[in-house]
Scaffold this motif. Structure first.
Motif, PDB file in Angstrom:
ATOM      1  N   GLY A 106       0.760  -1.260   0.117  1.00 18.88           N
ATOM      2  CA  GLY A 106      -0.064  -0.124   0.066  1.00 18.88           C
ATOM      3  C   GLY A 106       0.821   1.240  -0.051  1.00 18.88           C
ATOM      4  O   GLY A 106       0.309   2.508   0.036  1.00 18.88           O
ATOM      5  N   SER A 107       2.088   1.148   0.097  1.00 22.36           N
ATOM      6  CA  SER A 107       2.974   2.375  -0.216  1.00 22.36           C
ATOM      7  C   SER A 107       3.890   2.372  -1.262  1.00 22.36           C
ATOM      8  O   SER A 107       4.604   1.308  -1.397  1.00 22.36           O
ATOM      9  CB  SER A 107       3.799   2.289   1.397  1.00 22.36           C
ATOM     10  N   GLN A 108       3.794   3.567  -1.990  1.00 22.00           N
ATOM     11  CA  GLN A 108       5.185   3.546  -2.993  1.00 22.00           C
ATOM     12  C   GLN A 108       5.965   4.567  -2.815  1.00 22.00           C
ATOM     13  O   GLN A 108       6.987   4.041  -2.118  1.00 22.00           O
ATOM     14  CB  GLN A 108       3.940   4.291  -4.376  1.00 22.00           C
ATOM     15  N   GLY A 149      -1.945   5.069  -6.266  1.00 24.33           N
ATOM     16  CA  GLY A 149      -1.763   3.452  -5.361  1.00 24.33           C
ATOM     17  C   GLY A 149      -3.080   3.218  -4.593  1.00 24.33           C
ATOM     18  O   GLY A 149      -3.011   2.652  -3.464  1.00 24.33           O
ATOM     19  N   TYR A 150      -4.239   3.799  -4.936  1.00 24.33           N
ATOM     20  CA  TYR A 150      -5.292   3.460  -4.214  1.00 24.33           C
ATOM     21  C   TYR A 150      -5.888   1.871  -4.044  1.00 24.33           C
ATOM     22  O   TYR A 150      -6.183   1.566  -2.922  1.00 24.33           O
ATOM     23  CB  TYR A 150      -6.507   4.437  -4.676  1.00 24.33           C
ATOM     24  N   VAL A 154      -6.681   0.438  -0.484  1.00 28.99           N
ATOM     25  CA  VAL A 154      -8.156  -0.105  -0.025  1.00 28.99           C
ATOM     26  C   VAL A 154      -8.129  -1.804   0.395  1.00 28.99           C
ATOM     27  O   VAL A 154      -8.818  -2.029   1.223  1.00 28.99           O
ATOM     28  CB  VAL A 154      -9.130   0.249  -1.225  1.00 28.99           C
ATOM     29  N   ASP A 155      -7.185  -2.316  -0.310  1.00 29.44           N
ATOM     30  CA  ASP A 155      -7.294  -3.650  -0.036  1.00 29.44           C
ATOM     31  C   ASP A 155      -6.474  -3.812   1.525  1.00 29.44           C
ATOM     32  O   ASP A 155      -7.052  -4.875   2.249  1.00 29.44           O
ATOM     33  CB  ASP A 155      -6.230  -4.737  -0.795  1.00 29.44           C
ATOM     34  N   ALA A 156      -5.704  -3.276   1.995  1.00 27.56           N
ATOM     35  CA  ALA A 156      -5.179  -2.928   3.145  1.00 27.56           C
ATOM     36  C   ALA A 156      -6.072  -2.678   4.235  1.00 27.56           C
ATOM     37  O   ALA A 156      -6.260  -3.529   5.186  1.00 27.56           O
ATOM     38  CB  ALA A 156      -3.834  -1.994   3.270  1.00 27.56           C
TER      39      ALA A 156
END
Length: 494
Positions: A106-108, A149-150, A154-156
């Motif tokens: 979830g982080s870019q 990177g939404y 959202v998955d996280a």
């Protein structure tokens, strides 16, 4: 009288003697504590990179809410628990939200990540949130990812945020509640001197006395507007009076006749009552700012500052709301529409302040609609705001019309000529609507600015009038309204 602010951080009480009137939580964290996990992005409460969580007692329960630390004044966290991204991991173990962000990529670039994590931390602790991607995206509307990177974020959230809270904050919740109760001492707060200060009166009498002595002071409730005066306008505001400690000023009282909203009641606190009052109000409330803005921003502040593009005044004026103002000389009430005199000018005397608002409930023979038009669906200022309340007889004839627009003039303004032209029109006969559509051209002479051209505003205003009439008459296509509205029963009186 207390000359310090006190709050919790990391389970410990922090007490500060030196608090500048315009010092923000973000500056305190980054410059004083050197905790740089909280990032500075837009500086206006729009991007969410600076998000932190504040824990407060709400009806005896410990509730965590996200706030934008870049526009949250340091003095305003008095009596709360401040949680930043540095506080989440325990014993070298990541918080469940952090762990999910790592596992699901979830982080870019990482700049926005702490803000996302803190907003999701508040979702993690929210009771009763429906597990859905829609819930997550609504919660995250105030956090922007420049790397787009939404999806993994959202998955996280779906992975981490919808089970029972099981972290250090839930483990010590009882202790935190007791410490927050101990901080609520009912004392007035005054830090500084007569030439410059941060103050937080604990009573209306204390506020009236202080503001009577310093009518040049800035009153602040949620700071979602005043914060921008500091960070963007660079205004010198040496005297700051925060209203957030005044007992009862945050009340929201629902009754058969209407809803009473105290001056410091937030959008979030008033959302349920306003949704019950009229479904369109619920739709409007959910489009005001973001979770961070709605957790801090107040309905009273939106009115008191008198913006011609404020979202709430047109809808509240259309419903016939009444405003209460107070000072050392007493209180007075006036129709909300009379409060707005001209651009930047309101009917508020020296030493006088807004204390509350009463919004009447539409009667069985009244129909209400309101619409917000903006370039972005979330987190945007209105280009045009429109609200309509029609009183009808059994045959569908308009007995009375209240039609109000924002963004069309220097103040929120009723369309008086249009109201007169619509009175007597039949909702069953669209040919009788023409005079009202034409009269709207005489009611307003809108300006062109960065949000919209004058021509766009006028065409949109006329289209919204037609849209409201079609919906109320039942001739609009069904997809124009949410399904829940149809299920509510008689659309004409909804």
């Amino acid at each position: 009288m207390r000359d310090t602010i006190r709050f919790l951080k990391g389970g410990q009480t922090v007490e500060l003697e030196s608090v500048g009137p315009t010092e923000t939580v973000l500056d305190y964290l980054r410059l004083r504590r050197r905790e740089t996990g909280t990032k500075e992005g837009c500086g206006e409460g729009d991007c969410g990179a600076c998000t932190v969580a504040l824990g407060r007692l709400v009806d005896g329960k410990l509730v965590y809410q996200p706030v934008n630390s870049c526009i949250q004044l340091l003095g305003m966290i008095d009596g709360a628990e401040l949680v930043t991204v540095e506080d989440l991991s325990q014993d070298n173990r990541l918080h469940p939200v952090q762990a999910a962000m790592v596992e699901l990529h979830g982080s870019q670039c990482g700049f926005c990540t702490p803000g996302f994590v803190m907003t999701l931390f508040t979702l993690y602790h929210a009771e009763g949130a429906e597990k859905s991607r829609r819930t997550v995206t609504e919660w995250l509307a105030g956090n922007l990812c420049r790397c787009t990177g939404y999806r993994p974020i959202v998955d996280a959230a779906m992975e981490a945020c919808f089970d029972a809270a099981d972290d250090a904050f839930s483990w010590r919740a009882s202790d935190t509640r007791e410490k927050l109760k101990a901080l609520a001492d009912g004392s007035d707060v005054f830090i500084g001197d007569s030439s410059g200060f941060f103050s937080a009166p604990a009573s209306l009498d204390g506020l009236a006395a202080l503001y009577g002595q310093h009518p040049d002071a800035t009153l602040v409730a949620g700071a979602t507007d005043v914060g921008l005066w500091i960070t963007k306008h660079l205004r010198d505001l040496p005297k700051m009076i925060w209203l957030g400690r005044i007992d009862g000023l945050d009340r929201v009282e629902d009754s058969p006749s209407g809803v009473l909203i105290g001056a410091t009641a937030t959008y979030q606190a008033s959302e349920a009552a306003m949704t019950a009052l009229a479904p369109d109000l619920g739709d409007l409330w959910r489009r005001i700012g973001s979770k961070q803005v709605r957790a801090s921003g107040t309905v009273g502040g939106n009115i008191a500052n008198g913006s011609p593009i404020g979202d709430t005044p047109p809808a509240l004026i259309a419903l016939g709301a009444t405003l209460e103002l107070s000072s050392v000389e007493g209180s007075r009430a006036l129709p909300l529409e009379a409060y707005f005199i001209d651009y930047g000018k309101q009917d508020r005397r020296d030493g006088e302040f807004v204390t509350g608002l009463f919004v009447p409930r539409p009667s069985a023979n009244q129909a209400f609609r309101c619409f917000k038009i903006s370039k972005r669906f979330d987190q945007d200022i209105s280009s045009v705001m429109a609200a309509f309340r029609l009183t009808l007889d059994e045959a569908g004839t308009v007995l009375e019309a209240r039609i109000v627009y924002g963004g069309m003039a220097g103040t929120p303004k009723r369309a008086s000529a249009t109201e007169s032209a619509l009175t007597g029109a039949s909702l069953e006969d669209p040919s009788t609507w023409g005079p009202a559509m034409q009269a709207l051209l005489a009611d307003f002479l809108p300006l062109t600015d960065m949000r919209a051209s004058a021509e766009y505003r006028m065409e949109t205003a006329r289209a919204l009038l037609a849209k409201a009439l079609m919906e109320i008459s039942g001739t609009a296509p069904g997809e124009l309204r949410v399904l829940a509205r149809r299920e509510a029963g008689n659309d004409r009186a909804a």
